[in-house]
Motif scaffolding. Structure first.
Motif, PDB file in Angstrom:
ATOM      1  N   PRO A  34      26.431-113.822 -14.506  1.00  0.00           N
ATOM      2  CA  PRO A  34      25.463-112.819 -14.962  1.00  0.00           C
ATOM      3  C   PRO A  34      24.057-113.398 -15.176  1.00  0.00           C
ATOM      4  O   PRO A  34      23.113-112.653 -15.428  1.00  0.00           O
ATOM      5  CB  PRO A  34      26.056-112.337 -16.288  1.00  0.00           C
ATOM      6  CG  PRO A  34      26.867-113.492 -16.782  1.00  0.00           C
ATOM      7  CD  PRO A  34      27.398-114.166 -15.550  1.00  0.00           C
ATOM      8  N   ASP A  35      23.918-114.709 -15.070  1.00  0.00           N
ATOM      9  CA  ASP A  35      22.638-115.373 -15.302  1.00  0.00           C
ATOM     10  C   ASP A  35      21.678-115.181 -14.130  1.00  0.00           C
ATOM     11  O   ASP A  35      22.085-114.880 -13.012  1.00  0.00           O
ATOM     12  CB  ASP A  35      22.845-116.881 -15.503  1.00  0.00           C
ATOM     13  CG  ASP A  35      23.688-117.191 -16.720  1.00  0.00           C
ATOM     14  OD1 ASP A  35      23.413-116.628 -17.791  1.00  0.00           O
ATOM     15  OD2 ASP A  35      24.635-117.988 -16.587  1.00  0.00           O
ATOM     16  N   MET A  36      20.419-115.425 -14.407  1.00  0.00           N
ATOM     17  CA  MET A  36      19.399-115.498 -13.365  1.00  0.00           C
ATOM     18  C   MET A  36      19.248-116.978 -12.999  1.00  0.00           C
ATOM     19  O   MET A  36      19.488-117.853 -13.836  1.00  0.00           O
ATOM     20  CB  MET A  36      18.074-114.934 -13.863  1.00  0.00           C
ATOM     21  CG  MET A  36      18.124-113.453 -14.201  1.00  0.00           C
ATOM     22  SD  MET A  36      18.525-112.437 -12.770  1.00  0.00           S
ATOM     23  CE  MET A  36      17.025-112.618 -11.809  1.00  0.00           C
ATOM     24  N   PRO A  37      18.818-117.300 -11.763  1.00  0.00           N
ATOM     25  CA  PRO A  37      18.694-118.710 -11.370  1.00  0.00           C
ATOM     26  C   PRO A  37      17.839-119.535 -12.334  1.00  0.00           C
ATOM     27  O   PRO A  37      18.186-120.666 -12.670  1.00  0.00           O
ATOM     28  CB  PRO A  37      18.062-118.649  -9.978  1.00  0.00           C
ATOM     29  CG  PRO A  37      18.433-117.304  -9.452  1.00  0.00           C
ATOM     30  CD  PRO A  37      18.499-116.399 -10.654  1.00  0.00           C
ATOM     31  N   GLU A  38      16.728-118.964 -12.796  1.00  0.00           N
ATOM     32  CA  GLU A  38      15.840-119.716 -13.686  1.00  0.00           C
ATOM     33  C   GLU A  38      16.478-120.002 -15.047  1.00  0.00           C
ATOM     34  O   GLU A  38      16.115-120.970 -15.711  1.00  0.00           O
ATOM     35  CB  GLU A  38      14.492-119.003 -13.857  1.00  0.00           C
ATOM     36  CG  GLU A  38      14.566-117.634 -14.483  1.00  0.00           C
ATOM     37  CD  GLU A  38      14.772-116.486 -13.489  1.00  0.00           C
ATOM     38  OE1 GLU A  38      14.531-115.337 -13.905  1.00  0.00           O
ATOM     39  OE2 GLU A  38      15.184-116.708 -12.333  1.00  0.00           O
ATOM     40  N   ASP A  39      17.450-119.168 -15.467  1.00  0.00           N
ATOM     41  CA  ASP A  39      18.140-119.409 -16.737  1.00  0.00           C
ATOM     42  C   ASP A  39      18.908-120.728 -16.717  1.00  0.00           C
ATOM     43  O   ASP A  39      19.107-121.358 -17.756  1.00  0.00           O
ATOM     44  CB  ASP A  39      19.120-118.269 -17.052  1.00  0.00           C
ATOM     45  CG  ASP A  39      18.444-116.933 -17.264  1.00  0.00           C
ATOM     46  OD1 ASP A  39      17.239-116.913 -17.598  1.00  0.00           O
ATOM     47  OD2 ASP A  39      19.114-115.893 -17.082  1.00  0.00           O
ATOM     48  N   ILE A  40      19.353-121.123 -15.549  1.00  0.00           N
ATOM     49  CA  ILE A  40      20.103-122.367 -15.378  1.00  0.00           C
ATOM     50  C   ILE A  40      19.168-123.501 -14.953  1.00  0.00           C
ATOM     51  O   ILE A  40      19.247-124.625 -15.458  1.00  0.00           O
ATOM     52  CB  ILE A  40      21.216-122.182 -14.313  1.00  0.00           C
ATOM     53  CG1 ILE A  40      22.108-120.988 -14.665  1.00  0.00           C
ATOM     54  CG2 ILE A  40      22.016-123.463 -14.122  1.00  0.00           C
ATOM     55  CD1 ILE A  40      22.803-121.057 -16.000  1.00  0.00           C
ATOM     56  N   ALA A  41      18.255-123.215 -14.027  1.00  0.00           N
ATOM     57  CA  ALA A  41      17.427-124.258 -13.430  1.00  0.00           C
ATOM     58  C   ALA A  41      16.343-124.800 -14.359  1.00  0.00           C
ATOM     59  O   ALA A  41      16.066-126.004 -14.343  1.00  0.00           O
ATOM     60  CB  ALA A  41      16.782-123.747 -12.141  1.00  0.00           C
ATOM     61  N   VAL A  42      15.730-123.961 -15.175  1.00  0.00           N
ATOM     62  CA  VAL A  42      14.648-124.446 -16.048  1.00  0.00           C
ATOM     63  C   VAL A  42      15.168-125.461 -17.060  1.00  0.00           C
ATOM     64  O   VAL A  42      14.614-126.564 -17.163  1.00  0.00           O
ATOM     65  CB  VAL A  42      13.884-123.273 -16.719  1.00  0.00           C
ATOM     66  CG1 VAL A  42      12.974-123.780 -17.828  1.00  0.00           C
ATOM     67  CG2 VAL A  42      13.076-122.510 -15.673  1.00  0.00           C
ATOM     68  N   PRO A  43      16.243-125.166 -17.808  1.00  0.00           N
ATOM     69  CA  PRO A  43      16.753-126.198 -18.732  1.00  0.00           C
ATOM     70  C   PRO A  43      17.238-127.452 -18.005  1.00  0.00           C
ATOM     71  O   PRO A  43      17.079-128.566 -18.507  1.00  0.00           O
ATOM     72  CB  PRO A  43      17.912-125.512 -19.459  1.00  0.00           C
ATOM     73  CG  PRO A  43      17.757-124.061 -19.215  1.00  0.00           C
ATOM     74  CD  PRO A  43      16.956-123.907 -17.952  1.00  0.00           C
ATOM     75  N   TRP A  44      17.819-127.273 -16.828  1.00  0.00           N
ATOM     76  CA  TRP A  44      18.258-128.421 -16.020  1.00  0.00           C
ATOM     77  C   TRP A  44      17.062-129.320 -15.719  1.00  0.00           C
ATOM     78  O   TRP A  44      17.121-130.531 -15.944  1.00  0.00           O
ATOM     79  CB  TRP A  44      18.915-127.906 -14.737  1.00  0.00           C
ATOM     80  CG  TRP A  44      19.138-128.935 -13.685  1.00  0.00           C
ATOM     81  CD1 TRP A  44      20.177-129.813 -13.588  1.00  0.00           C
ATOM     82  CD2 TRP A  44      18.285-129.210 -12.564  1.00  0.00           C
ATOM     83  NE1 TRP A  44      20.024-130.615 -12.475  1.00  0.00           N
ATOM     84  CE2 TRP A  44      18.866-130.259 -11.825  1.00  0.00           C
ATOM     85  CE3 TRP A  44      17.087-128.659 -12.100  1.00  0.00           C
ATOM     86  CZ2 TRP A  44      18.303-130.767 -10.665  1.00  0.00           C
ATOM     87  CZ3 TRP A  44      16.520-129.164 -10.947  1.00  0.00           C
ATOM     88  CH2 TRP A  44      17.124-130.209 -10.244  1.00  0.00           C
TER      89      TRP A  44
END
Length: 151
Positions: free
Chosen positions: A130-140
């Protein structure tokens, strides 16, 4: 002007390019950034003074996207010595497919085969979540930059 952080994307539908824009927006404004398509970057010309963030989708049966084919072939066929290059990689995929995120995995393996130095673990976004790509990629990305004093 010296580029300190260079986002390079390989995409079929534009998602990887949009994600690079989001990642650039999340980076401290004092860091010089550039965004390019993999179509426009020759691996042999990659600089040791720049940190590269590669973002790639997966296409078809686990292949690199069309926008990354030239870059990937230059790595696999040309085998340039990239021992001076530091990079991180983020993959886009859908876990409902058996070939989940294999496009970025192939690029990562080719970079490593050319002796490039990978920083951090490969980040992966699952389009079935359900996440957006930036929700995962920015913290990474923020974690990689902080932990490794990259830029």
């Amino acid at each position: 002007m010296t580029v300190q952080l260079h986002f390079i994307y390989g995409t079929e539908t534009g998602t990887a390019e949009i994600l690079c824009d989001d990642l650039k927006d999340a980076v401290d404004g004092s860091i010089e950034c550039e965004i390019s398509s993999m179509e426009d970057v020759a691996p042999a010309s990659m600089s040791g003074d720049t940190f590269y963030v590669l973002v790639s989708s997966t296409f078809g049966s686990g292949d690199v996207p069309g926008g990354a084919e030239t870059f990937y072939k230059a790595l696999t066929n040309g085998k340039p010595d990239l021992g001076h290059v530091r990079f991180a990689i983020f993959g886009l995929g859908d876990s409902s497919f058996e070939t989940f995120a294999q496009g970025s995995e192939k690029i990562m393996t080719a970079m490593l085969d050319c002796k490039a130095n990978m920083v951090g673990e490969r980040g992966i976004f699952d389009a079935s979540s359900p996440d957006m790509p930036e929700d995962i990629a920015v913290p990474w990305l923020q974690g990689i930059l902080a932990e490794n004093k990259v830029a």
